[in-house]
Write a protein that holds these residues in place. Sequence first.
Motif, PDB file in Angstrom:
ATOM      1  N   GLU A 137     -11.071   5.601  -0.447  1.00 52.45           N
ATOM      2  CA  GLU A 137      -9.819   4.923  -0.994  1.00 52.45           C
ATOM      3  C   GLU A 137      -8.836   6.024  -0.612  1.00 52.45           C
ATOM      4  OE1 GLU A 137     -10.303   2.676  -4.906  1.00 52.45           O
ATOM      5  OE2 GLU A 137     -11.977   3.911  -4.973  1.00 52.45           O
ATOM      6  N   GLN A 138      -7.743   5.293  -0.225  1.00 56.68           N
ATOM      7  CA  GLN A 138      -6.514   6.301   0.237  1.00 56.68           C
ATOM      8  C   GLN A 138      -5.537   6.707  -0.701  1.00 56.68           C
ATOM      9  OE1 GLN A 138      -6.470   7.883   3.539  1.00 56.68           O
ATOM     10  NE2 GLN A 138      -8.405   7.023   3.248  1.00 56.68           N
ATOM     11  N   GLU A 139      -5.355   5.569  -1.605  1.00 57.08           N
ATOM     12  CA  GLU A 139      -4.406   5.628  -2.962  1.00 57.08           C
ATOM     13  C   GLU A 139      -5.120   4.975  -4.131  1.00 57.08           C
ATOM     14  OE1 GLU A 139       0.364   5.622  -3.404  1.00 57.08           O
ATOM     15  OE2 GLU A 139      -0.626   4.729  -1.710  1.00 57.08           O
ATOM     16  N   PRO A 140      -6.027   5.374  -4.704  1.00 54.62           N
ATOM     17  CA  PRO A 140      -6.866   4.484  -5.752  1.00 54.62           C
ATOM     18  C   PRO A 140      -6.171   4.620  -6.946  1.00 54.62           C
ATOM     19  CG  PRO A 140      -7.802   6.917  -5.409  1.00 54.62           C
ATOM     20  CD  PRO A 140      -6.632   6.729  -4.432  1.00 54.62           C
ATOM     21  N   GLY A 141      -5.047   5.294  -7.318  1.00 55.06           N
ATOM     22  CA  GLY A 141      -4.459   5.460  -8.557  1.00 55.06           C
ATOM     23  C   GLY A 141      -3.331   4.311  -8.743  1.00 55.06           C
ATOM     24  N   GLU A 142      -2.477   4.462  -9.650  1.00 50.49           N
ATOM     25  CA  GLU A 142      -1.452   3.546  -9.871  1.00 50.49           C
ATOM     26  C   GLU A 142      -0.081   3.664  -9.019  1.00 50.49           C
ATOM     27  OE1 GLU A 142      -1.704   0.839 -11.939  1.00 50.49           O
ATOM     28  OE2 GLU A 142      -3.593   1.270 -12.259  1.00 50.49           O
ATOM     29  N   THR A 143      -0.292   4.636  -7.994  1.00 49.91           N
ATOM     30  CA  THR A 143       1.048   4.853  -7.044  1.00 49.91           C
ATOM     31  C   THR A 143       0.857   3.856  -6.015  1.00 49.91           C
ATOM     32  OG1 THR A 143      -0.104   6.616  -6.132  1.00 49.91           O
ATOM     33  CG2 THR A 143       0.874   7.361  -8.042  1.00 49.91           C
ATOM     34  N   LEU A 144      -0.290   3.155  -5.962  1.00 45.81           N
ATOM     35  CA  LEU A 144      -0.263   2.341  -4.696  1.00 45.81           C
ATOM     36  C   LEU A 144       0.926   1.224  -4.648  1.00 45.81           C
ATOM     37  CD1 LEU A 144      -1.603   1.544  -1.960  1.00 45.81           C
ATOM     38  CD2 LEU A 144      -2.952   0.026  -3.375  1.00 45.81           C
ATOM     39  N   ARG A 145       1.557   1.368  -3.474  1.00 46.12           N
ATOM     40  CA  ARG A 145       2.943   0.588  -3.211  1.00 46.12           C
ATOM     41  C   ARG A 145       2.932  -0.059  -1.905  1.00 46.12           C
ATOM     42  NH1 ARG A 145       3.040   1.905  -7.742  1.00 46.12           N
ATOM     43  NH2 ARG A 145       4.765   2.656  -9.131  1.00 46.12           N
ATOM     44  N   GLN A 146       3.835  -1.050  -1.548  1.00 49.75           N
ATOM     45  CA  GLN A 146       4.144  -1.383  -0.227  1.00 49.75           C
ATOM     46  C   GLN A 146       5.246  -0.491   0.093  1.00 49.75           C
ATOM     47  OE1 GLN A 146       2.457  -3.490   1.178  1.00 49.75           O
ATOM     48  NE2 GLN A 146       2.010  -5.239   0.147  1.00 49.75           N
ATOM     49  N   ILE A 152     -17.068  -3.268   6.675  1.00 45.39           N
ATOM     50  CA  ILE A 152     -15.472  -3.092   6.175  1.00 45.39           C
ATOM     51  C   ILE A 152     -15.318  -1.601   6.184  1.00 45.39           C
ATOM     52  CG2 ILE A 152     -13.805  -3.163   4.616  1.00 45.39           C
ATOM     53  CD1 ILE A 152     -14.751  -6.019   3.703  1.00 45.39           C
ATOM     54  N   VAL A 153     -16.211  -0.968   5.434  1.00 49.36           N
ATOM     55  CA  VAL A 153     -16.007   0.517   5.286  1.00 49.36           C
ATOM     56  C   VAL A 153     -16.259   0.974   6.679  1.00 49.36           C
ATOM     57  CG1 VAL A 153     -17.305   2.677   4.303  1.00 49.36           C
ATOM     58  CG2 VAL A 153     -17.059   0.702   2.912  1.00 49.36           C
ATOM     59  N   ASN A 154     -17.049   0.521   7.328  1.00 51.08           N
ATOM     60  CA  ASN A 154     -17.340   1.376   8.879  1.00 51.08           C
ATOM     61  C   ASN A 154     -16.427   0.945   9.985  1.00 51.08           C
ATOM     62  OD1 ASN A 154     -19.543   2.856   8.023  1.00 51.08           O
ATOM     63  ND2 ASN A 154     -21.079   1.296   8.049  1.00 51.08           N
ATOM     64  N   ASP A 155     -15.627   0.062   9.711  1.00 50.35           N
ATOM     65  CA  ASP A 155     -14.662  -0.509  10.641  1.00 50.35           C
ATOM     66  C   ASP A 155     -13.345   0.363  10.786  1.00 50.35           C
ATOM     67  OD1 ASP A 155     -12.575  -1.843  12.184  1.00 50.35           O
ATOM     68  OD2 ASP A 155     -13.622  -3.726  11.443  1.00 50.35           O
ATOM     69  N   PRO A 156     -13.145   0.894  11.921  1.00 49.37           N
ATOM     70  CA  PRO A 156     -12.132   2.067  12.147  1.00 49.37           C
ATOM     71  C   PRO A 156     -10.891   1.422  11.860  1.00 49.37           C
ATOM     72  CG  PRO A 156     -13.106   1.387  14.379  1.00 49.37           C
ATOM     73  CD  PRO A 156     -13.877   0.826  13.110  1.00 49.37           C
ATOM     74  N   GLU A 157     -10.711  -0.007  12.046  1.00 50.85           N
ATOM     75  CA  GLU A 157      -9.359  -0.686  11.942  1.00 50.85           C
ATOM     76  C   GLU A 157      -8.979  -1.021  10.310  1.00 50.85           C
ATOM     77  OE1 GLU A 157      -9.135  -4.262  14.316  1.00 50.85           O
ATOM     78  OE2 GLU A 157      -9.460  -3.029  16.128  1.00 50.85           O
ATOM     79  N   ALA A 158     -10.002  -0.998   9.560  1.00 48.78           N
ATOM     80  CA  ALA A 158      -9.689  -1.092   8.014  1.00 48.78           C
ATOM     81  C   ALA A 158      -9.429   0.307   7.287  1.00 48.78           C
ATOM     82  CB  ALA A 158     -11.006  -1.973   7.370  1.00 48.78           C
ATOM     83  N   VAL A 159      -8.294   0.170   6.649  1.00 51.32           N
ATOM     84  CA  VAL A 159      -8.095   1.404   5.666  1.00 51.32           C
ATOM     85  C   VAL A 159      -8.120   1.001   4.407  1.00 51.32           C
ATOM     86  CG1 VAL A 159      -6.293   3.073   5.222  1.00 51.32           C
ATOM     87  CG2 VAL A 159      -6.527   2.128   7.885  1.00 51.32           C
ATOM     88  N   ILE A 160      -8.982   1.152   3.421  1.00 56.57           N
ATOM     89  CA  ILE A 160      -9.247   0.648   2.132  1.00 56.57           C
ATOM     90  C   ILE A 160      -8.048   1.745   1.248  1.00 56.57           C
ATOM     91  CG2 ILE A 160     -10.583   0.472   0.243  1.00 56.57           C
ATOM     92  CD1 ILE A 160     -12.919   0.040   2.144  1.00 56.57           C
ATOM     93  N   MET A 161      -7.129   1.143   0.536  1.00 55.75           N
ATOM     94  CA  MET A 161      -6.216   1.743  -0.422  1.00 55.75           C
ATOM     95  C   MET A 161      -6.706   1.847  -1.570  1.00 55.75           C
ATOM     96  SD  MET A 161      -4.047   2.514   2.316  1.00 55.75           S
ATOM     97  CE  MET A 161      -2.687   3.291   1.181  1.00 55.75           C
ATOM     98  N   ARG A 162      -7.455   0.611  -1.844  1.00 55.73           N
ATOM     99  CA  ARG A 162      -7.800   0.692  -3.385  1.00 55.73           C
ATOM    100  C   ARG A 162      -9.089  -0.083  -3.623  1.00 55.73           C
ATOM    101  NH1 ARG A 162      -3.306  -0.086  -7.874  1.00 55.73           N
ATOM    102  NH2 ARG A 162      -3.285  -2.286  -7.090  1.00 55.73           N
TER     103      ARG A 162
END
Length: 335
Positions: A90-99, A253-263
């Motif tokens: 996860e790139q931003e798993p906390g409550e700080t995730l925003r657009q 999904i986890v192994n897809d280089p185009e997918a960035v899991i933020m949370r």
Amino acid sequence: VGLLFTFLRLTEDLILDTSPQRLAEALPTLGPTLIVVGAGLMLLRRRMVDRAYRAVDLEAKAYLWQWEQLWSNPYEQRTLKKIQDLPFNEQEPGETLRQRYRVVDTENRGSRGRRSSNKSHRNLMSPIFDDIIGSNLGTPIQSLDQIYVQAAGLYPHVKHKVKQWAVTSRAYFPLNTIGGGWGVEEMFVKSYEAAIDPQVWHKIKWATLKRRERAIEKVVRSYAGDVSKLLDVCRQSIIFDNCSDLYNCLKAIVNDPEAVIMRAKNRLNPDYDAEKRSAGYRDVCLNMRLVNSHTTNLGVDGHVFELQLLLMAFAKMKNEDGHKHYVEFRNAQGQ
């Protein structure tokens, strides 16, 4: 709520129209009044929550029973443990995730051959300069219109990618039907059948962009007016017969280089209190970004969308009446 606004208006008039000396004399009576109003609002909210819990009681019991059946299966238990152990990164798993706005790095040669270097927040969906060489995410977006423009631009690319993930894991999609019965065969279609038959593909019941009324409601109730916290304007779902297929899709999904899991929210975790938090409902919910040449060229590679992965047993119970009850439950909780 109406009584509260009336009371606040009267209090405001009292404060603005009264001299400091008279206001000081009124405070001893104002305090108890505030306590009475506060207690009344708490009781009213308690009644609303209780009524909402009763409305979803049957659906919640059905969800909980389904979970018990799932958890009683040793094979499914092992698969659920494998899901817990997946490295979501996860790139931003906390409550700080925003657009967030794209921070565009414009190191380029200008029309006169001079080289300049600066970073600017662009309030646009698409980069309009051909010489952009990189970008990252910056300050939160505060325009609901911009979020919807980005979501609309990203929407077809998410559908295409979701189809790829679904086909690799023997998943299902909900199917639009007109009249007739609502059997399982009519409600859901295998993803690989949809992939090879354009007629079936066009009958899939894709999730639409979130209604603006609901988005505004959510921003006011849950996010204190911060529109950047809206992470599900663009959303889709994939349905699975069993936990093993769901796990395989997650791996893809986890192994897809185009997918960035933020949370990642794993509501299939046995420690998750589904009864209190989601009226028994469970799924795996991913907040993601899709980063490829198409989304980057459109300037929507930074937009966060939502993907729900759920089991067929739970999908069958998400009928229209049940959803209405869940909306009441969610509204009573201020969500």
